[in-house]
Scaffold this motif. Sequence first.
Motif, PDB file in Angstrom:
ATOM      1  N   GLN A   1     -11.975  26.106  27.868  1.00 37.56           N
ATOM      2  CA  GLN A   1     -10.883  25.831  26.614  1.00 37.56           C
ATOM      3  C   GLN A   1      -9.469  25.751  26.851  1.00 37.56           C
ATOM      4  O   GLN A   1      -8.879  25.416  27.023  1.00 37.56           O
ATOM      5  CB  GLN A   1     -11.150  27.765  26.885  1.00 37.56           C
ATOM      6  CG  GLN A   1     -12.381  28.398  25.738  1.00 37.56           C
ATOM      7  CD  GLN A   1     -12.060  29.435  25.776  1.00 37.56           C
ATOM      8  OE1 GLN A   1     -11.338  30.727  26.128  1.00 37.56           O
ATOM      9  NE2 GLN A   1     -13.071  30.692  24.904  1.00 37.56           N
ATOM     10  N   LEU A   2      -9.513  25.745  29.207  1.00 34.49           N
ATOM     11  CA  LEU A   2      -7.772  25.309  29.035  1.00 34.49           C
ATOM     12  C   LEU A   2      -8.230  23.716  29.100  1.00 34.49           C
ATOM     13  O   LEU A   2      -6.946  23.597  28.499  1.00 34.49           O
ATOM     14  CB  LEU A   2      -7.814  26.254  30.707  1.00 34.49           C
ATOM     15  CG  LEU A   2      -6.113  25.870  30.888  1.00 34.49           C
ATOM     16  CD1 LEU A   2      -5.289  25.521  30.415  1.00 34.49           C
ATOM     17  CD2 LEU A   2      -6.223  25.701  32.431  1.00 34.49           C
ATOM     18  N   GLU A   3      -9.100  23.919  29.190  1.00 36.40           N
ATOM     19  CA  GLU A   3      -9.622  21.594  29.528  1.00 36.40           C
ATOM     20  C   GLU A   3      -8.770  21.344  28.049  1.00 36.40           C
ATOM     21  O   GLU A   3      -8.301  20.648  27.358  1.00 36.40           O
ATOM     22  CB  GLU A   3     -10.315  21.824  30.087  1.00 36.40           C
ATOM     23  CG  GLU A   3     -10.995  19.917  30.226  1.00 36.40           C
ATOM     24  CD  GLU A   3     -12.331  19.516  30.408  1.00 36.40           C
ATOM     25  OE1 GLU A   3     -12.088  18.256  30.691  1.00 36.40           O
ATOM     26  OE2 GLU A   3     -12.136  20.691  31.077  1.00 36.40           O
TER      27      GLU A   3
ATOM     28  N   PHE B   1      -7.715  16.078  34.544  1.00 35.18           N
ATOM     29  CA  PHE B   1      -7.793  18.043  34.819  1.00 35.18           C
ATOM     30  C   PHE B   1      -9.903  17.556  35.519  1.00 35.18           C
ATOM     31  O   PHE B   1     -10.349  17.244  34.664  1.00 35.18           O
ATOM     32  CB  PHE B   1      -8.296  17.825  33.259  1.00 35.18           C
ATOM     33  CG  PHE B   1      -8.230  19.618  33.664  1.00 35.18           C
ATOM     34  CD1 PHE B   1      -7.077  20.027  32.814  1.00 35.18           C
ATOM     35  CD2 PHE B   1      -9.465  20.129  33.623  1.00 35.18           C
ATOM     36  CE1 PHE B   1      -7.137  21.702  32.315  1.00 35.18           C
ATOM     37  CE2 PHE B   1      -9.783  21.763  33.266  1.00 35.18           C
ATOM     38  CZ  PHE B   1      -8.485  22.500  32.914  1.00 35.18           C
ATOM     39  N   THR B   2      -9.365  18.062  37.108  1.00 40.54           N
ATOM     40  CA  THR B   2     -10.611  18.876  37.614  1.00 40.54           C
ATOM     41  C   THR B   2     -11.185  19.577  37.571  1.00 40.54           C
ATOM     42  O   THR B   2      -9.975  20.556  38.156  1.00 40.54           O
ATOM     43  CB  THR B   2      -9.940  17.246  39.151  1.00 40.54           C
ATOM     44  OG1 THR B   2      -9.948  16.335  38.291  1.00 40.54           O
ATOM     45  CG2 THR B   2     -11.723  17.735  39.547  1.00 40.54           C
ATOM     46  N   VAL B   3     -12.186  20.028  38.194  1.00 40.56           N
ATOM     47  CA  VAL B   3     -12.788  21.645  38.067  1.00 40.56           C
ATOM     48  C   VAL B   3     -13.724  21.405  39.320  1.00 40.56           C
ATOM     49  O   VAL B   3     -14.165  21.117  39.821  1.00 40.56           O
ATOM     50  CB  VAL B   3     -13.310  21.981  36.650  1.00 40.56           C
ATOM     51  CG1 VAL B   3     -13.762  23.768  37.454  1.00 40.56           C
ATOM     52  CG2 VAL B   3     -12.949  22.190  35.681  1.00 40.56           C
TER      53      VAL B   3
ATOM     54  N   ALA C   1      -9.516  24.769  37.767  1.00 38.12           N
ATOM     55  CA  ALA C   1      -8.864  23.534  37.990  1.00 38.12           C
ATOM     56  C   ALA C   1      -7.857  22.990  38.425  1.00 38.12           C
ATOM     57  O   ALA C   1      -6.493  23.812  38.825  1.00 38.12           O
ATOM     58  CB  ALA C   1      -8.848  24.139  36.213  1.00 38.12           C
ATOM     59  N   VAL C   2      -7.489  22.245  38.562  1.00 38.72           N
ATOM     60  CA  VAL C   2      -6.319  21.107  39.210  1.00 38.72           C
ATOM     61  C   VAL C   2      -6.291  20.189  38.020  1.00 38.72           C
ATOM     62  O   VAL C   2      -6.988  19.616  37.918  1.00 38.72           O
ATOM     63  CB  VAL C   2      -6.586  20.741  40.436  1.00 38.72           C
ATOM     64  CG1 VAL C   2      -5.236  19.840  41.023  1.00 38.72           C
ATOM     65  CG2 VAL C   2      -7.391  22.460  41.786  1.00 38.72           C
ATOM     66  N   PHE C   3      -4.826  20.369  37.102  1.00 37.46           N
ATOM     67  CA  PHE C   3      -4.341  19.511  36.139  1.00 37.46           C
ATOM     68  C   PHE C   3      -3.006  19.044  37.082  1.00 37.46           C
ATOM     69  O   PHE C   3      -2.234  19.248  37.130  1.00 37.46           O
ATOM     70  CB  PHE C   3      -4.807  19.924  35.270  1.00 37.46           C
ATOM     71  CG  PHE C   3      -4.143  21.177  34.562  1.00 37.46           C
ATOM     72  CD1 PHE C   3      -2.843  20.632  34.190  1.00 37.46           C
ATOM     73  CD2 PHE C   3      -4.807  21.765  34.942  1.00 37.46           C
ATOM     74  CE1 PHE C   3      -2.412  22.185  33.994  1.00 37.46           C
ATOM     75  CE2 PHE C   3      -3.971  23.568  34.412  1.00 37.46           C
ATOM     76  CZ  PHE C   3      -2.704  23.436  33.459  1.00 37.46           C
ATOM     77  N   TYR C   4      -2.840  17.818  36.279  1.00 40.32           N
ATOM     78  CA  TYR C   4      -1.370  17.047  36.380  1.00 40.32           C
ATOM     79  C   TYR C   4      -2.016  15.703  35.049  1.00 40.32           C
ATOM     80  O   TYR C   4      -2.371  15.115  35.734  1.00 40.32           O
ATOM     81  CB  TYR C   4      -1.606  16.983  37.518  1.00 40.32           C
ATOM     82  CG  TYR C   4      -2.393  15.763  39.030  1.00 40.32           C
ATOM     83  CD1 TYR C   4      -2.032  14.853  39.012  1.00 40.32           C
ATOM     84  CD2 TYR C   4      -3.464  16.951  39.696  1.00 40.32           C
ATOM     85  CE1 TYR C   4      -3.072  14.070  39.315  1.00 40.32           C
ATOM     86  CE2 TYR C   4      -4.396  15.835  40.295  1.00 40.32           C
ATOM     87  CZ  TYR C   4      -3.918  14.500  40.156  1.00 40.32           C
ATOM     88  OH  TYR C   4      -5.358  14.211  41.271  1.00 40.32           O
ATOM     89  N   ILE C   5      -0.558  15.177  36.046  1.00 38.58           N
ATOM     90  CA  ILE C   5      -0.020  13.684  35.221  1.00 38.58           C
ATOM     91  C   ILE C   5      -0.400  13.091  36.319  1.00 38.58           C
ATOM     92  O   ILE C   5       1.030  12.768  37.531  1.00 38.58           O
ATOM     93  CB  ILE C   5       0.815  13.796  34.358  1.00 38.58           C
ATOM     94  CG1 ILE C   5       0.712  14.524  33.248  1.00 38.58           C
ATOM     95  CG2 ILE C   5       1.337  12.007  33.446  1.00 38.58           C
ATOM     96  CD1 ILE C   5       2.424  14.458  32.232  1.00 38.58           C
TER      97      ILE C   5
END
Length: 499
Positions: free
Chosen positions: A19-21, A36-38, A47-51
């Motif tokens: 849901q966050l993704e 966005f990587t799980v 979850a690790v996410f960034y631009i």
Amino acid sequence: MRKGHKRNSSNIFPIKIDQLEKLMISKFENNDDLSFTVFHHQNKNIAVFYIPYQVTPDKVDNLLLKQLLENKTSWNTESILNKMPLSSGKKSDRMENILEDLIKGCVFVYVEDEDEIVSYSMQTIEKRDLSKAETETVVIGPQVAFTESLTTNLNIMRWRIHSTDLVLEKIMVGKRFSREVRLIYVKSIANETDVNTMRQRLQDLEVDELEDINVLIQYIEDSSMTIFPQFYATELPDRTSYAISQGRIGVLMENSPTAIIAPSTFFSFFESTEDLYMRWNTGSFLRILRFIAMFISLTLTPFYVAAVTYHFEIIPTQLLVSLGQSRASVPFPPIFEAIFLELMIELLREAGARLPTKVGQTIGIVGGVVVGTAAVQAGITSNILIIFVTISALASFTVPSYLMGTTIRLLRFPMILLAGMLGLIGMMFGLCFLLIHLLRVTTLGRPYLSPIYPFRMQDINKVLFRLPQAFQGKRFASFMPKDLIRFGKYASKKKDIDE
């Protein structure tokens, strides 16, 4: 100016990672900017996410992901903050904070079903190397100029002013696309009223975005209707640091290679940092020369138009004969002749500024010579007027401030019109109107013509000329700094070794 739109400030946690993704991808309009990587670690989804282009990849891989996945710890929000060997971590649970930090180069780590998310700043900053100033060239003194990196500019200011009293106050400006602005002053010297006024003007801005610090000046200056610049915009760190040490205020903005100096009087725009580095008598001569050049640039061409049109009696007889021969084949009145040449000079100047450097210099020199010679031979203008227009143009370029030099060149056109319609009376009317206007202009609430109006004798030697350094022990009293004394009476007293 528009007010910022209302944002969703609800707490979205705890939340499932899928849901966050979906939520984060929807916030970025389903484009590919978001990584966005799980990961599945110790029976937990992380979850690790960034631009990607906003962060430094090596930091993400070596300092965060390697530690996160190789450690046998069963991670949660608190353990990530306490055990991860990074110092910039912080917790958040608000969507607007997450989005704001994400576009600033933060990497987010979320353990599924936790009440908060952890972020680390790993921003990569693209910046150009330090270089010489382009618009404020100096021969003597420091050559380095500000860059578009606010971090670099703040480092330069700290390097130049070694004092714990130096304040670098952070203010965010822009409701939709915010920019970081720094209000810089020395707390024990700067006038508190000036600091509060500048702070209030910055904080009260309700704009979506600011493209550059020169746009910011147009929002916060005292009057937007006057043609004269009210704050000095400089790309020289040494000029900025000197002004701050004198009790004035500096303003720096993210992504802008220019600093604001406030308050700035009319005379500030004719000062150069070279005046400080030269001998006092040489510096005084050059400063007075700039004031004379400003007056020549403003009045020489209008004076020619007025004299040739209405006042032949003030022209010497020998020059009048030469002038008559020069104008014998010119079919236009002097006012049209002067405006034509002034416009031609402005066109050449603008073309030289917009073209590539080497081509621009060639166009400026060759174009001026060819067009001027052709205009005389074609009988469009007289050769004497070309001399006057050229002197006026050269005089305007002696002003250190590009903005003030442009203002003077622009004011020549209404002065020429007044001289062509009313002669010397029109010129005097124009000059008196300018003087009255300048008396009404303020800079950060202070008189623009200080210290001439209101008159302060102790400050005259700081604007019109320079005295030897031993007599410069006081700061500019017109700005009312907290501490008026720079050094004591005997600071430069000389003694021989045997005394």
